[in-house]
Design a protein around this motif. Structure first.
Motif, PDB file in Angstrom:
ATOM      1  N   LEU A  42       0.847  -1.188   0.000  1.00  0.00           N
ATOM      2  CA  LEU A  42       0.000   0.000   0.000  1.00  0.00           C
ATOM      3  C   LEU A  42       0.889   1.247   0.000  1.00  0.00           C
ATOM      4  O   LEU A  42       1.790   1.367   0.828  1.00  0.00           O
ATOM      5  CB  LEU A  42      -0.891   0.006   1.245  1.00  0.00           C
ATOM      6  CG  LEU A  42      -1.861   1.190   1.386  1.00  0.00           C
ATOM      7  CD1 LEU A  42      -3.003   1.046   0.385  1.00  0.00           C
ATOM      8  CD2 LEU A  42      -2.392   1.275   2.812  1.00  0.00           C
ATOM      9  N   PRO A  43       0.696   2.170  -0.926  1.00  0.00           N
ATOM     10  CA  PRO A  43       1.510   3.390  -0.946  1.00  0.00           C
ATOM     11  C   PRO A  43       1.405   4.174   0.356  1.00  0.00           C
ATOM     12  O   PRO A  43       0.348   4.225   0.997  1.00  0.00           O
ATOM     13  CB  PRO A  43       0.934   4.180  -2.120  1.00  0.00           C
ATOM     14  CG  PRO A  43       0.359   3.137  -3.036  1.00  0.00           C
ATOM     15  CD  PRO A  43      -0.187   2.086  -2.108  1.00  0.00           C
ATOM     16  N   ASP A  44       2.517   4.794   0.763  1.00  0.00           N
ATOM     17  CA  ASP A  44       2.568   5.499   2.044  1.00  0.00           C
ATOM     18  C   ASP A  44       1.557   6.635   2.141  1.00  0.00           C
ATOM     19  O   ASP A  44       1.097   6.981   3.230  1.00  0.00           O
ATOM     20  CB  ASP A  44       3.983   6.055   2.266  1.00  0.00           C
ATOM     21  CG  ASP A  44       5.009   4.955   2.487  1.00  0.00           C
ATOM     22  OD1 ASP A  44       4.604   3.829   2.858  1.00  0.00           O
ATOM     23  OD2 ASP A  44       6.213   5.217   2.293  1.00  0.00           O
ATOM     24  N   LYS A  45       1.215   7.229   1.011  1.00  0.00           N
ATOM     25  CA  LYS A  45       0.328   8.399   1.060  1.00  0.00           C
ATOM     26  C   LYS A  45      -1.054   8.057   1.602  1.00  0.00           C
ATOM     27  O   LYS A  45      -1.780   8.954   2.045  1.00  0.00           O
ATOM     28  CB  LYS A  45       0.203   9.016  -0.327  1.00  0.00           C
ATOM     29  CG  LYS A  45      -0.439   8.102  -1.367  1.00  0.00           C
ATOM     30  CD  LYS A  45      -0.481   8.770  -2.733  1.00  0.00           C
ATOM     31  CE  LYS A  45      -1.117   7.866  -3.795  1.00  0.00           C
ATOM     32  NZ  LYS A  45      -1.147   8.529  -5.128  1.00  0.00           N
ATOM     33  N   TYR A  46      -1.425   6.775   1.590  1.00  0.00           N
ATOM     34  CA  TYR A  46      -2.752   6.397   2.072  1.00  0.00           C
ATOM     35  C   TYR A  46      -2.780   6.085   3.567  1.00  0.00           C
ATOM     36  O   TYR A  46      -3.861   5.927   4.143  1.00  0.00           O
ATOM     37  CB  TYR A  46      -3.261   5.174   1.307  1.00  0.00           C
ATOM     38  CG  TYR A  46      -3.498   5.427  -0.158  1.00  0.00           C
ATOM     39  CD1 TYR A  46      -4.399   6.404  -0.579  1.00  0.00           C
ATOM     40  CD2 TYR A  46      -2.819   4.701  -1.122  1.00  0.00           C
ATOM     41  CE1 TYR A  46      -4.607   6.643  -1.934  1.00  0.00           C
ATOM     42  CE2 TYR A  46      -3.028   4.931  -2.475  1.00  0.00           C
ATOM     43  CZ  TYR A  46      -3.919   5.904  -2.875  1.00  0.00           C
ATOM     44  OH  TYR A  46      -4.122   6.137  -4.207  1.00  0.00           O
ATOM     45  N   LEU A  47      -1.600   5.979   4.215  1.00  0.00           N
ATOM     46  CA  LEU A  47      -1.577   5.635   5.638  1.00  0.00           C
ATOM     47  C   LEU A  47      -2.262   6.705   6.484  1.00  0.00           C
ATOM     48  O   LEU A  47      -2.769   6.411   7.575  1.00  0.00           O
ATOM     49  CB  LEU A  47      -0.133   5.431   6.111  1.00  0.00           C
ATOM     50  CG  LEU A  47       0.603   4.227   5.517  1.00  0.00           C
ATOM     51  CD1 LEU A  47       2.025   4.163   6.047  1.00  0.00           C
ATOM     52  CD2 LEU A  47      -0.140   2.925   5.824  1.00  0.00           C
ATOM     53  N   SER A  48      -2.280   7.933   6.014  1.00  0.00           N
ATOM     54  CA  SER A  48      -2.935   9.003   6.764  1.00  0.00           C
ATOM     55  C   SER A  48      -4.453   8.820   6.848  1.00  0.00           C
ATOM     56  O   SER A  48      -5.107   9.486   7.661  1.00  0.00           O
ATOM     57  CB  SER A  48      -2.619  10.360   6.125  1.00  0.00           C
ATOM     58  OG  SER A  48      -3.082  10.403   4.776  1.00  0.00           O
TER      59      SER A  48
END
Length: 464
Positions: A145-151
């Motif tokens: 999962l791309p890091d930008k979605y962890l938020s």
């Protein structure tokens, strides 16, 4: 076949002064193809599949299929790309990047050798190396999962309609709903995609080596010391080749979008190493300086040889990891051999992990375990891939050897050599690594020994 494997090597030697020689060298050495992983068999069942031979149906009592017709039902054919984009849909798979090729090592050194006194040689060497394009990330989740979605936090765990339910027949992607995070992955139609040793690894080594050799009548004494440091973001091409800690959860990249998180001191780093060795023959007997005649009395004092080697070296850093990966980005994987890798590191709490006291007193808590904690969900831990402020146990080992040569026959043609060899003479224990898995009850607990107890070996050797 990678056609750009250019491997230049050169060296020089220069006699700067009467008793001084300067040497230097540089070379590029390409890693053998056998050290790079290639997808096949169980890792890529669409392109490689086995057809087992059924030899018996009753536990070996009677034969079923024989070598004259081993596969009466035919041979299984892999689907290959016949299914197009639906190949292995909804399943785990392994991948090879088309651009992947073997990496290389650069090695260089600079050496000064000086004669000291009579029969003495002092040598100072700087040596270094850099690994480029090393195979790395054996147990790495390519479909991360791309890091930008962890938020998005807990919204990633919400169930949403599954658009693949009508085309996937088994597994989690065959269900009516899936987690929202699944649909945000780079290839949402697959689950785990193993990265197979992509050439993205890098390593560096720098070492200062000092050695003094002194010849004496009948023997030699050597003292060698190395001060070094090794850094990298990978260790070896796969989990089963690394240190004993390799299968413990950190073989893959913590974050394929930020591989720098895995860059740390190497697992095998041992910054200090001292080796003292000697060999000596008593000056008695034929061909020696004293008692050269052959008689019974001289026989007992001649032919004796003694040697020994003492080694002391630093312990290795600790590759700590989390039992539970709470990042929520699918980086925890179970590889094709069934080994679970969380690919997640704990947080540090601002305390020092170093504990005082003897190593015996710290067996139940080798380091301050309170300095580590589980990272908050959807975040990465801030502990490095290896911890150097506290290390595994150091090595201190002495081996000795005693030999008695008993020559006989015409001009001593035959020799019955009696040998006594003593390993780990001081019976010094080197404790194994402590428990490395945060979340297990054994975290920080030492329960093994790395070396073997004192051993004595006696042998006879006939030389003719």
């Amino acid at each position: 076949l990678y056609k750009k494997q250019f491997g230049p090597r050169f060296g020089l030697a220069y006699s700067a002064l009467k008793n001084t020689v300067v040497r230097s060298g540089y070379g590029i050495f390409w890693i053998p193809a056998s050290m790079s992983e290639v997808t096949g068999d169980t890792r890529a069942p669409a392109w490689a599949i086995n057809t087992p031979m059924v030899t018996t149906l009753d536990g070996g009592v009677t034969q079923y299929n024989g070598l004259d017709n081993p596969y009466p039902g035919g041979i299984n054919s892999p689907s290959g790309s016949s299914l197009g984009l639906n190949t292995l849909l909804g399943q785990d798979a392994a991948t090879n990047i088309r651009s992947t090729h073997t990496g290389y090592m650069q090695q260089w050194n600079f050496d000064i050798q000086q004669n000291v006194r009579r029969e003495g040689v002092l040598e100072i060497t700087y040596s270094g190396s850099a690994g480029v394009g090393l195979p790395a990330g054996w147990s790495t989740q390519t479909n991360q999962l791309p890091d930008k979605y962890l938020s998005m936090g807990t919204a990633l765990n919400q169930s949403v309609a599954n658009p693949f339910a009508k085309v996937v027949t088994s597994g989690p992607l065959s269900q009516p709903t899936v987690l929202a995070s699944q649909l945000l992955r780079p290839w949402p139609q697959f689950t785990t995609l193993f990265g197979e040793g992509e050439n993205v690894g890098h390593s560096t080594y720098h070492g200062l080596q000092a050695q003094y050799r002194q010849r004496v009548a009948g023997g030699m004494i050597t003292v060698a010391y190395t001060w070094s440091k090794s850094i990298g973001n990978t260790e070896t091409r796969s989990d089963f080749q690394e240190l004993a800690s390799s299968s413990l959860g950190s073989d893959g990249f913590e974050d394929i979008y930020n591989r720098a998180l895995n860059r740390s001191t190497a697992i095998e780093d041992q910054p200090h190493r001292l080796v003292v060795s000697y060999t000596y023959e008593l000056p008695f007997g034929p061909g020696k300086r004293m008692l050269t005649s052959r008689n019974l009395a001289n026989h007992f004092v001649s032919g004796w040889e003694f040697n020994g080697i003492y080694t002391a070296q630093s312990g290795t850093p600790l590759p700590l990891y989390n039992v539970t990966n709470s990042t929520g980005n699918y980086t925890s994987v179970t590889d094709v051999y069934g080994t679970f890798n969380s690919n997640s590191f704990p947080d540090t709490n601002g305390q020092s992990p170093v504990l005082t006291g003897s190593r015996y007193a710290r067996l139940n808590q080798w380091f301050n375990t309170a300095d580590f904690s589980q990272p908050p969900i959807f975040t990465y831990g801030d502990t490095a891939r290896t911890v150097t402020s506290v290390r595994g146990d150091h090595a201190s080992n002495l081996d000795l050897g005693v030999f008695k040569n008993n020559t006989f026959g015409h001009e001593g043609r035959f020799n019955l050599q009696l040998r006594g060899e003593f390993f780990n003479v001081a019976n010094h224990v080197r404790f194994g690594l402590p428990g490395l898995a945060y979340g297990n009850a054994t975290f920080g607990v030492v329960s093994t020994a790395w070396n073997t107890p004192r051993q004595v070996q006696v042998a006879a050797k006939f030389i003719f």
